[in-house]
Design an enzyme around this catalytic site. Structure first.
Site, PDB file in Angstrom:
ATOM      1  N   TYR A 134     -15.051  16.894  37.841  1.00 46.74           N
ATOM      2  CA  TYR A 134     -15.039  18.329  37.540  1.00 46.74           C
ATOM      3  C   TYR A 134     -16.314  19.044  38.003  1.00 46.74           C
ATOM      4  CZ  TYR A 134     -11.321  16.838  34.264  1.00 46.74           C
ATOM      5  OH  TYR A 134     -10.212  16.272  33.686  1.00 46.74           O
ATOM      6  N   HIS A 149     -10.511   7.503  35.405  1.00 43.11           N
ATOM      7  CA  HIS A 149      -9.823   8.784  35.551  1.00 43.11           C
ATOM      8  C   HIS A 149      -8.399   8.657  36.104  1.00 43.11           C
ATOM      9  CE1 HIS A 149     -10.726  13.338  36.226  1.00 43.11           C
ATOM     10  NE2 HIS A 149      -9.477  13.141  35.842  1.00 43.11           N
TER      11      HIS A 149
HETATM   12  C1  1BO Z   1      -7.170  15.470  39.811  1.00 42.49           C
HETATM   13  C2  1BO Z   1      -6.949  16.144  38.474  1.00 42.49           C
HETATM   14  C3  1BO Z   1      -7.895  15.812  37.422  1.00 42.49           C
HETATM   15  C4  1BO Z   1      -7.499  16.288  36.050  1.00 42.49           C
HETATM   16  O1  1BO Z   1      -8.213  15.556  35.070  1.00 42.49           O
END
Ligand code: 1BO
Length: 287
Positions: free
Chosen positions: A60, A118
């Site tokens: 992010y 992730h």
């Molecule tokens: C690639 C999207 C990430 C959302 O957490």
């Protein structure tokens, strides 16, 4: 901003869910695509409103701003549950730990409360090797708890088999347009928590007639109904917003209850094409 001797009247009013030794506030602030000053400001707004759970990720690009917002709130960081996520490029052993140390530096913390993988993309390191790295940073104290994100049931079972630390959550997309009943049952059977991201389905929730009608009976908005529907299933929910008013309104979901018929009516809204996020090269075969 109020200081730490003047807590918000709503602070502490958010229920927590427990699993595998972790206790997570059931509502958190999602920060995907919220960057720069906006990320810092909304973090402060959320903490002042009473949020005690922040969700960020290496991807992010806002860990530093979230950390600055946390610092500016004047709260003891130990009162706030902070999650970040390791991006797949950093899964190989030589990059994993260093990337987590960088995340901690940016956040201004010595330890995160929750560290997630992730997306399940394993190119340079296998799933098993990566989960072992995750367990290593956990046992070295860089993360109080660990878990995964965007895992299907098969990958989740492989991760659980390889993990030498309890995996507390699988963070996945979940909202009224997506049937996650199979994954939710699997997560619960494994005594884990499902954390719901994109709970507002990228803007599809606010204008939905069914949710609005249900909300009218309770004096709530479609958004509050969707969030309530999620927390009533025992999930943790992390709506993303950079709007201070929405951020505060998203908290007002713990003072009403949806009936069984209302819960079912919302479950019936799920559609096969309801998923909003499935990036090629990252997403697994969904359950
Ligand atoms: C690639 C999207 C990430 C959302 O957490």
């Amino acid at each position: 901003m109020t200081d730490s001797t003047d807590p918000s009247p709503t602070a502490g009013s958010i229920p927590r869910v427990e699993a595998r030794g972790a206790s997570m506030p059931q509502l958190g602030l999602g920060t995907w695509e919220v960057e720069g000053d906006e990320a810092r400001e909304i973090t402060e707004v959320a903490l002042e409103a009473g949020y005690r759970h922040l969700d960020t990720a290496q991807l992010y690009g806002n860990e530093e701003e979230v950390g600055r917002g946390l610092e500016a709130s004047g709260l003891d960081p130990r009162e706030v549950f902070v999650t970040t996520k390791v991006w797949p490029d950093n899964f190989p052993r030589e990059r994993f730990r260093r990337s987590v140390e960088e995340s901690l530096e940016k956040l201004g913390l010595e330890q995160v409360d929750l560290l997630l993988l992730h997306w399940p993309r394993f190119r340079e390191a296998t799933l098993e090797e990566t989960v072992q790295e995750l367990a290593r940073v956990h046992s070295d104290g860089l993360a109080r708890h660990v878990g995964v994100s965007n895992f299907n049931i098969e990958l989740l079972d492989r991760a659980l088999a390889a993990a030498q630390a309890p995996l507390v959550t699988n963070q996945v997309e979940y909202h009224p347009f997506l049937d996650q009943s199979k994954l939710l049952s699997a997560v619960e059977e494994r005594e884990m928590i499902l954390t719901a991201y994109s709970p507002l389905a990228h803007g599809r929730v606010p204008g939905n007639d069914t949710l609005r009608q249900i909300g009218e009976k309770h004096g709530k908005s479609a958004v509050q109904v969707a969030l309530r529907w999620l927390v009533q299933q025992g999930t943790v929910v992390i709506p993303r917003t950079s709007d201070p008013e929405h951020c505060r309104l998203n908290m007002e979901i713990f003072d009403f209850e949806l009936g069984t018929g209302e819960m079912e009516r919302i479950h019936d809204m799920a559609r096969p094409d309801g998923r909003v996020l499935s990036p090629r090269g990252l997403a697994p075969e969904w359950d």
